[in-house]
Design an enzyme around this catalytic site. Sequence first.
Site, PDB file in Angstrom:
ATOM      1  N   SER A   1       8.367  -5.904   7.434  1.00 23.06           N
ATOM      2  CA  SER A   1       7.457  -4.639   7.872  1.00 23.06           C
ATOM      3  C   SER A   1       8.728  -3.584   7.685  1.00 23.06           C
ATOM      4  O   SER A   1       9.734  -3.770   7.975  1.00 23.06           O
ATOM      5  CB  SER A   1       7.035  -4.678   9.016  1.00 23.06           C
ATOM      6  OG  SER A   1       6.830  -3.486   9.583  1.00 23.06           O
TER       7      SER A   1
ATOM      8  N   GLN B   1       0.532  -6.896  10.732  1.00 20.76           N
ATOM      9  CA  GLN B   1      -0.233  -5.545  10.123  1.00 20.76           C
ATOM     10  C   GLN B   1      -1.084  -5.897   9.139  1.00 20.76           C
ATOM     11  O   GLN B   1      -1.605  -5.244   8.753  1.00 20.76           O
ATOM     12  CB  GLN B   1       0.865  -4.630  10.079  1.00 20.76           C
ATOM     13  CG  GLN B   1       1.673  -4.268  10.979  1.00 20.76           C
ATOM     14  CD  GLN B   1       3.129  -3.417  10.537  1.00 20.76           C
ATOM     15  OE1 GLN B   1       3.873  -3.942  10.212  1.00 20.76           O
ATOM     16  NE2 GLN B   1       2.715  -2.306  11.086  1.00 20.76           N
TER      17      GLN B   1
ATOM     18  N   ASP C   1      -4.960  -9.697   4.991  1.00 22.30           N
ATOM     19  CA  ASP C   1      -5.276 -10.406   3.932  1.00 22.30           C
ATOM     20  C   ASP C   1      -5.625 -12.012   4.214  1.00 22.30           C
ATOM     21  O   ASP C   1      -5.912 -13.016   3.456  1.00 22.30           O
ATOM     22  CB  ASP C   1      -4.198 -10.737   2.853  1.00 22.30           C
ATOM     23  CG  ASP C   1      -2.939 -11.104   3.514  1.00 22.30           C
ATOM     24  OD1 ASP C   1      -2.626 -11.606   4.352  1.00 22.30           O
ATOM     25  OD2 ASP C   1      -1.852 -10.385   3.279  1.00 22.30           O
TER      26      ASP C   1
ATOM     27  N   CYS D   1     -26.903  -2.118   8.650  1.00 21.52           N
ATOM     28  CA  CYS D   1     -27.033  -3.213   9.416  1.00 21.52           C
ATOM     29  C   CYS D   1     -28.440  -3.657   9.508  1.00 21.52           C
ATOM     30  O   CYS D   1     -29.260  -2.745  10.077  1.00 21.52           O
ATOM     31  CB  CYS D   1     -26.435  -3.255  10.617  1.00 21.52           C
ATOM     32  SG  CYS D   1     -26.398  -4.669  11.832  1.00 21.52           S
TER      33      CYS D   1
ATOM     34  N   HIS E   1      -4.485  -4.458  12.116  1.00 21.92           N
ATOM     35  CA  HIS E   1      -5.410  -3.527  11.270  1.00 21.92           C
ATOM     36  C   HIS E   1      -6.389  -4.222  10.675  1.00 21.92           C
ATOM     37  O   HIS E   1      -6.926  -3.997   9.705  1.00 21.92           O
ATOM     38  CB  HIS E   1      -4.404  -3.072  10.149  1.00 21.92           C
ATOM     39  CG  HIS E   1      -3.018  -2.573  10.855  1.00 21.92           C
ATOM     40  ND1 HIS E   1      -1.952  -2.316  10.075  1.00 21.92           N
ATOM     41  CD2 HIS E   1      -2.922  -1.562  11.851  1.00 21.92           C
ATOM     42  CE1 HIS E   1      -1.199  -1.477  10.617  1.00 21.92           C
ATOM     43  NE2 HIS E   1      -1.844  -1.164  11.723  1.00 21.92           N
TER      44      HIS E   1
ATOM     45  N   PHE F   1       0.766  -1.407  -0.023  1.00 24.06           N
ATOM     46  CA  PHE F   1      -0.002  -0.018  -0.094  1.00 24.06           C
ATOM     47  C   PHE F   1       0.834   1.152   0.008  1.00 24.06           C
ATOM     48  O   PHE F   1       0.697   2.314  -0.434  1.00 24.06           O
ATOM     49  CB  PHE F   1      -0.853  -0.017   1.281  1.00 24.06           C
ATOM     50  CG  PHE F   1      -2.197  -0.836   1.192  1.00 24.06           C
ATOM     51  CD1 PHE F   1      -3.418  -0.246   0.777  1.00 24.06           C
ATOM     52  CD2 PHE F   1      -2.167  -2.105   1.214  1.00 24.06           C
ATOM     53  CE1 PHE F   1      -4.494  -0.965   0.659  1.00 24.06           C
ATOM     54  CE2 PHE F   1      -3.263  -2.812   0.855  1.00 24.06           C
ATOM     55  CZ  PHE F   1      -4.400  -2.383   0.641  1.00 24.06           C
TER      56      PHE F   1
END
Length: 261
Positions: free
Chosen positions: A208, A114, A117, A167, A134, A48
């Site tokens: 990282s 972090q 996926d 919702c 995250h 990202f």
Amino acid sequence: MNDHRNAPGRSSTTTDATQTLRSLLDASRYVVFFTGAGISTESGIPDFRSPGGVWSKMQPIYFQEFVASEDKRREAWRRRFDNRDGWVGAQPNAGHMAVAQLVATGKAKSVITQNVDNLHQASGVPENRIIELHGNATYATCLSCHTRYELVDLEKEFHSTGNVAPCKRCGGIIKSATISFGQQMPALPMQRAHEETMQCDLFIVLGSSLSVFPAADFPLRARQKGAALVIINRDPTQMDDVADVVIHAGIGETMGHLLCR
């Protein structure tokens, strides 16, 4: 608990560094992994934050924008279902499998990640051993009552109506179960990550940049309390100078060599 502050210094070659890491791993009783985007890019998922990464091609939608604007929510869902972040269909790589193997043998106790996926789960690491700082991009939740929604159902709704309805249980806003820019970090995963960090005698960073805080505090906490710190990342990080072992190489290749006896 072992105190590694007098552990062998940083080795001059990748081979020497891998040998030092193997020695640290053999001597350790409580290993914690900390994983970032670098392990996922080896599965084809784009980073990202790096140059050419996802955020260089499109601006992130901040949490406050998502909550305040129906248009922003619609754009966020469009990106999600267009797979703009590239994680759909990705499979665990050799690095994920090596981590899973060390968890399965009991050598590694937990994986602080972090990443969003779900590849650590897909590699076989039990859910209760994974701490997602995250969040997770493979499902959604209501921001008010925390009811879980499956993306396959929301995608059908979005393609049919052009939107994701509130919702059904409480009328709250439904959002991908990830932590967006501007969103508060989840208290329970942060507490669990701290507890695991304080127990470990070997803290291994995989992929990282260690530039995103408060998550990047954990390697420093581990080092300060006496654990050995290992960083495996293709590019230098701002914490290389305090680590016991630094390896600038591929994660799958490095971890594969580490487990070969």
